[in-house]
Design a protein around this motif. Structure first.
Motif, short mmCIF file in Angstrom:
data_model
loop_
_atom_site.label_atom_id
_atom_site.label_comp_id
_atom_site.label_asym_id
_atom_site.label_seq_id
_atom_site.Cartn_x
_atom_site.Cartn_y
_atom_site.Cartn_z
N UNK A 198 0.83 -1.21 0.00
CA UNK A 198 0.00 0.00 0.00
C UNK A 198 0.87 1.26 0.00
N UNK A 199 1.91 1.23 0.81
CA UNK A 199 2.80 2.39 0.91
C UNK A 199 3.56 2.60 -0.39
N UNK A 200 4.02 1.51 -1.00
CA UNK A 200 4.71 1.63 -2.30
C UNK A 200 3.79 2.22 -3.37
N UNK A 201 2.53 1.80 -3.36
CA UNK A 201 1.57 2.34 -4.33
C UNK A 201 1.37 3.85 -4.13
N UNK A 202 1.30 4.27 -2.85
CA UNK A 202 1.14 5.69 -2.58
C UNK A 202 2.38 6.47 -3.03
N UNK A 203 3.55 5.89 -2.83
CA UNK A 203 4.78 6.54 -3.29
C UNK A 203 4.79 6.70 -4.80
N UNK A 204 4.31 5.68 -5.52
CA UNK A 204 4.24 5.77 -6.98
C UNK A 204 3.30 6.88 -7.41
N UNK A 205 2.18 7.03 -6.71
CA UNK A 205 1.24 8.11 -7.03
C UNK A 205 1.90 9.47 -6.86
N UNK A 206 2.73 9.60 -5.84
CA UNK A 206 3.44 10.85 -5.59
C UNK A 206 4.58 11.05 -6.55
N UNK A 207 5.06 9.95 -7.17
CA UNK A 207 6.19 10.04 -8.08
C UNK A 207 7.51 10.18 -7.35
N UNK A 208 7.65 9.51 -6.22
CA UNK A 208 8.88 9.57 -5.43
C UNK A 208 9.33 8.17 -5.04
N UNK A 209 10.48 8.07 -4.42
CA UNK A 209 11.02 6.78 -4.00
C UNK A 209 11.29 6.81 -2.50
N UNK A 210 11.61 5.65 -1.94
CA UNK A 210 11.93 5.55 -0.52
C UNK A 210 13.16 6.39 -0.20
N UNK A 211 14.15 6.36 -1.09
CA UNK A 211 15.38 7.11 -0.85
C UNK A 211 15.12 8.61 -0.79
N UNK A 212 14.31 9.12 -1.72
CA UNK A 212 13.96 10.55 -1.71
C UNK A 212 13.15 10.90 -0.47
N UNK A 213 12.26 9.99 -0.07
CA UNK A 213 11.45 10.22 1.11
C UNK A 213 12.33 10.29 2.36
N UNK A 214 13.36 9.47 2.41
CA UNK A 214 14.28 9.49 3.54
C UNK A 214 14.96 10.85 3.66
N UNK A 215 15.37 11.40 2.52
CA UNK A 215 16.00 12.73 2.53
C UNK A 215 15.01 13.80 2.97
N UNK A 216 13.79 13.71 2.46
CA UNK A 216 12.76 14.68 2.80
C UNK A 216 12.42 14.61 4.29
N UNK A 217 12.39 13.41 4.84
CA UNK A 217 12.00 13.21 6.24
C UNK A 217 12.98 13.86 7.21
N UNK A 218 14.22 14.07 6.80
CA UNK A 218 15.20 14.69 7.70
C UNK A 218 14.84 16.15 7.97
N UNK A 219 14.13 16.77 7.06
CA UNK A 219 13.67 18.14 7.25
C UNK A 219 12.18 18.09 7.58
N UNK A 220 11.84 18.35 8.83
CA UNK A 220 10.45 18.23 9.29
C UNK A 220 9.50 19.14 8.53
N UNK A 221 9.95 20.34 8.23
CA UNK A 221 9.08 21.32 7.55
C UNK A 221 8.74 20.84 6.15
N UNK A 222 9.74 20.35 5.42
CA UNK A 222 9.49 19.85 4.06
C UNK A 222 8.58 18.63 4.08
N UNK A 223 8.79 17.73 5.07
CA UNK A 223 7.93 16.56 5.16
C UNK A 223 6.49 16.97 5.48
N UNK A 224 6.34 17.91 6.39
CA UNK A 224 5.00 18.36 6.77
C UNK A 224 4.29 18.99 5.57
N UNK A 225 5.03 19.74 4.77
CA UNK A 225 4.44 20.35 3.56
C UNK A 225 4.04 19.25 2.57
N UNK A 226 4.87 18.22 2.43
CA UNK A 226 4.56 17.12 1.51
C UNK A 226 3.33 16.35 1.99
N UNK A 227 3.24 16.11 3.29
CA UNK A 227 2.09 15.38 3.85
C UNK A 227 0.82 16.22 3.72
#
Length: 159
Positions: free
Chosen positions: A127-156
């Motif tokens: 389910x999570x992989x499908x949601x990532x595909x909809x967003x057009x991102x990967x786990x690696x990119x998400x890991x980088x985004x997650x390090x910055x709380x503000x960017x992750x919050x904006x993405x969510x």
């Protein structure tokens, strides 16, 4: 048990909704970040929440009011959106933990062995992989985004 509160005329609507969000919904959705979401679970949760909101608004079951109207009146959002938001916030929180953390390692765990015949079951990871595909991102990119709380919050919030 909350029937007396929902039907009370002394308690205003905002207070009832605060009680509902803090006591009912928080208990109902406890740990939902790790659930595998299937349509039947989603439908059962949404039905229960809509029933509670109708009781709070004193809308009888014979009166046809669309769910969207109830959500608008109570400033709620669909349950699948809330669960998805919670899940991605939890994933971001987990990615900020050290690499040796068990929870973080579980995100990348891949069970070995043979599976049963037939169609593979829907899993949390799929389910999570499908949601990532909809967003057009990967786990690696998400890991980088997650390090910055503000960017992750904006993405969510962009869900």
């Amino acid at each position: 048990m909350l029937k007396n509160i929902w039907s009370s005329k002394c308690i205003c609507l905002n207070t009832k909704l605060r009680i509902f969000n803090s006591n009912v919904k928080s208990v109902l959705l406890y740990g939902c970040e790790t659930w595998r979401m299937v349509k039947s679970t989603n439908r059962k949760l949404q039905t229960f929440i809509n029933t509670c909101l109708r009781r709070i608004l004193k809308i009888r079951w014979t009166v046809k009011v669309p769910s969207e109207e109830i959500w608008r009146l109570t400033k709620q959002e669909p349950i699948d959106t809330q669960i998805t938001r919670r899940k991605w916030e939890w994933i971001g929180h987990t990615f900020r933990k050290p690499a040796s953390n068990t929870t973080r390692q579980a995100l990348f765990w891949n069970p070995q062995g043979k599976r049963k015949r037939g169609r593979p079951r829907s899993t949390w990871r799929r389910n999570t992989d499908d949601e990532l595909k909809k967003w057009g991102t990967t786990w690696h990119e998400l890991q980088k985004t997650a390090q910055n709380r503000v960017r992750l919050r904006m993405a969510v919030d962009g869900l």
